[in-house]
Design a protein around this motif. Structure first.
Motif, PDB file in Angstrom:
ATOM      1  N   HIS A   1       0.767  -0.962  -0.070  1.00  0.00           N
ATOM      2  CA  HIS A   1      -0.059  -0.221   0.111  1.00  0.00           C
ATOM      3  C   HIS A   1       0.798   1.193  -0.204  1.00  0.00           C
ATOM      4  O   HIS A   1       0.546   1.989  -0.816  1.00  0.00           O
ATOM      5  N   PHE A   2       2.009   1.248   0.906  1.00  0.00           N
ATOM      6  CA  PHE A   2       2.819   2.520   0.820  1.00  0.00           C
ATOM      7  C   PHE A   2       3.498   2.683  -0.636  1.00  0.00           C
ATOM      8  O   PHE A   2       3.404   3.834  -0.771  1.00  0.00           O
ATOM      9  N   LEU A   3       3.992   1.507  -1.030  1.00  0.00           N
ATOM     10  CA  LEU A   3       4.659   1.699  -2.666  1.00  0.00           C
ATOM     11  C   LEU A   3       3.667   2.208  -3.584  1.00  0.00           C
ATOM     12  O   LEU A   3       3.747   3.099  -4.129  1.00  0.00           O
ATOM     13  N   LYS A   4       2.400   1.757  -3.500  1.00  0.00           N
ATOM     14  CA  LYS A   4       1.114   2.039  -4.457  1.00  0.00           C
ATOM     15  C   LYS A   4       0.839   3.637  -4.442  1.00  0.00           C
ATOM     16  O   LYS A   4       0.780   4.461  -5.366  1.00  0.00           O
ATOM     17  N   VAL A   5       0.727   3.821  -3.048  1.00  0.00           N
ATOM     18  CA  VAL A   5       0.416   5.290  -2.791  1.00  0.00           C
ATOM     19  C   VAL A   5       1.289   6.546  -3.020  1.00  0.00           C
ATOM     20  O   VAL A   5       1.143   7.540  -3.552  1.00  0.00           O
ATOM     21  N   SER A   6       2.720   6.119  -3.011  1.00  0.00           N
ATOM     22  CA  SER A   6       3.748   6.933  -2.924  1.00  0.00           C
ATOM     23  C   SER A   6       4.009   7.011  -4.656  1.00  0.00           C
ATOM     24  O   SER A   6       4.324   8.046  -5.008  1.00  0.00           O
TER      25      SER A   6
END
Length: 489
Positions: free
Chosen positions: A387-392
């Motif tokens: 999720h962190f990677l996707k949103v970043s």
């Protein structure tokens, strides 16, 4: 001794009865293939037979339990292999998204693929064997991950099964140990597990610098800031900490043979210090962060490595024209990783008390625990890091995309450890199955020795007994035809 006819009769009858008993016993053993058919045949052997039978039955149960356990653990092993593939692909996408040549639109496309990887990871976490979820602990009847929120909703208990009299083995690894986690309180927001990006680009230009606004540093665990009330209310005003001015000599790592010295003018503002550090290109980046609130500001300098990931290697040595005493003046900017708790050599510290965006929080009562940037959650949960990677990627935040690489590596290490644990359990099952199988073969041999009839031997014995009985019948028939008169004449 006087031999009478009755004695002949009794002897013939007795021998005939013995032969008939032998024939009956041999016939029974041949038909049942057992030499002991009732306790009275051999009480001692029957006792051993009962013990062997009980042990063999127990071994059969253990072997069935091992087969069942292997089914669960094989499924877990396959799940972790697929999860490793997902994380490997996520790392490739993060590397692609972190390059300077990738534009914002391309990062949005990469984010879509990361979203697919996220959904695949949820599917793996919700793997079933038969009608049981393998990562749900005791709550194996419910899916461990809520597909809408990403929250872990099962429990973390290990379901164990006995594979011998003294050995139990766990069938599962709860999803809460790897994939996701639970909200601390039911009143916590549902998006706490997968929080939204929490740096708001609320203006075109940075209000402090007048330059285009950029996200703060993405490496919160490695941020340095001035300790002990070193912040100021106005970063553009004269800073009492720089009254006398002086030099900052900055190195990054033990192999940095070209340290850079930066001169800080007397009375320089916090903005001036930041700009001087950034202009020197010393392998570090300085930002000014408000530790306080808008009504009660507390601005401090935060220094991190550039590129990120080496801030724990930064060393800042202060040289002042006039010493203001330990911990005062420009000394507040000193930092030595070997003396992080020394009030003189390390007045900047490697932590971030109370700052969202600069936290490594394990205290669940901290209001920033669920923060998008909480390293602790991001580097320990598969769904959180994806999720962190996707949103970043969606927010075009290169710093956080780079940080996601570090998170992915740490989560992947956890997956490898869990897979190794599953592999160890599978090896234990194989060893125990072989042991139980060998033990069962031994017991079957012992049981056969005590219980199974020797068919060839019994067949021979039966033929001999039948021949003897027939001979006895013929002899007794001829002999017993004589009468008393035969002896008188």
């Amino acid at each position: 001794m006087r031999i009478t006819t009755k004695m002949f009769y009794d002897r013939f009858l007795s021998d005939m009865q013995k032969n008939m008993e032998t024939i009956f016993k041999a016939s029974e053993q041949i038909s049942t293939q057992k030499k002991i058919n009732r306790p009275s045949d051999d009480p001692t052997a029957m006792s051993r037979i009962l013990g062997y039978t009980t042990s063999i039955s127990a071994i059969g149960e253990y072997k069935r339990a091992i087969d069942s356990a292997k089914g669960f653990l094989d499924a877990a092993d396959s799940s972790f292999a697929r999860l490793n593939d997902i994380l490997t692909r996520a790392k490739e996408l993060a590397l692609s998204g972190a390059t300077g040549t990738t534009d914002a639109n391309s990062r949005l496309m990469i984010a879509k693929e990361v979203g697919v990887l996220f959904e695949s990871a949820v599917g793996i976490a919700n793997t079933k064997v038969g009608d049981r979820y393998i990562f749900s602990g005791y709550k194996s009847n419910i899916a461990p991950i809520d597909v809408n929120t990403g929250e872990f909703v099962a429990d973390t208990n290990i379901f164990e099964v006995s594979i011998s009299q003294t050995i139990e083995i766990g069938l599962n690894i709860p999803a809460g140990e790897l994939f996701s986690f639970k909200r601390i309180n039911s009143t916590d927001p549902q998006n706490a597990i997968l929080p939204s990006y929490n740096y708001n680009f609320d203006s075109t230009n940075d209000p402090l610098t007048g330059e285009p606004e950029t996200p703060p540093d993405a490496d919160p665990i490695s941020a340095l800031h001035i300790r002990n009330g070193g912040g100021v209310a106005d970063p553009t005003a004269l800073n009492s900490g720089t009254t006398n001015g002086g030099d900052l000599t900055i190195t990054v790592g033990d192999n940095d043979t070209t340290p850079i010295t930066i001169n800080i003018a007397a009375g320089a503002s916090l903005n001036d210090v930041r700009d001087a550090i950034n202009a020197a290109n010393a392998g570090v980046k300085a930002n000014i962060i408000n530790f306080g609130t808008s009504s009660s500001p507390d601005y401090r300098i935060v220094i991190a490595s550039n590129p990120v990931g080496q801030s724990d290697k930064i060393k800042i040595v202060v040289s002042q024209t006039i010493s203001d005493g330990a911990g005062a003046g420009l000394n507040r900017f000193s930092f030595d990783p070997d003396y992080q708790d020394d009030p003189v050599k390390s007045n900047m510290r490697l932590d971030a008390d109370g700052i969202a965006n600069y936290n490594y929080i394990i205290d669940t009562s901290n209001p920033n625990y669920y923060s998008f940037n909480n390293n602790y959650l991001n580097e320990n949960n598969v769904l959180r890091v994806l999720h962190f990677l996707k949103v970043s990627l969606e927010m075009n935040d290169i710093g956080r995309i780079q940080k996601a690489l570090d998170y992915i590596n740490k989560v992947a290490e956890k997956v490898y450890q869990q897979q190794a644990e599953v592999g160890a359990r599978l090896n234990k099952l194989d060893q125990e199955f072989n042991f139980q199988d060998n033990r069962e073969n031994d017991l079957q041999t012992y049981l056969s020795n005590d219980q199974d009839a020797d068919i060839p031997k019994l067949t021979t014995q039966l033929a001999q007994s039948q021949a003897a009985l027939e001979s006895l019948r013929v002899a007794s028939s001829d002999f017993l035809r004589t009468s008393l008169f035969d002896f008188i004449k």
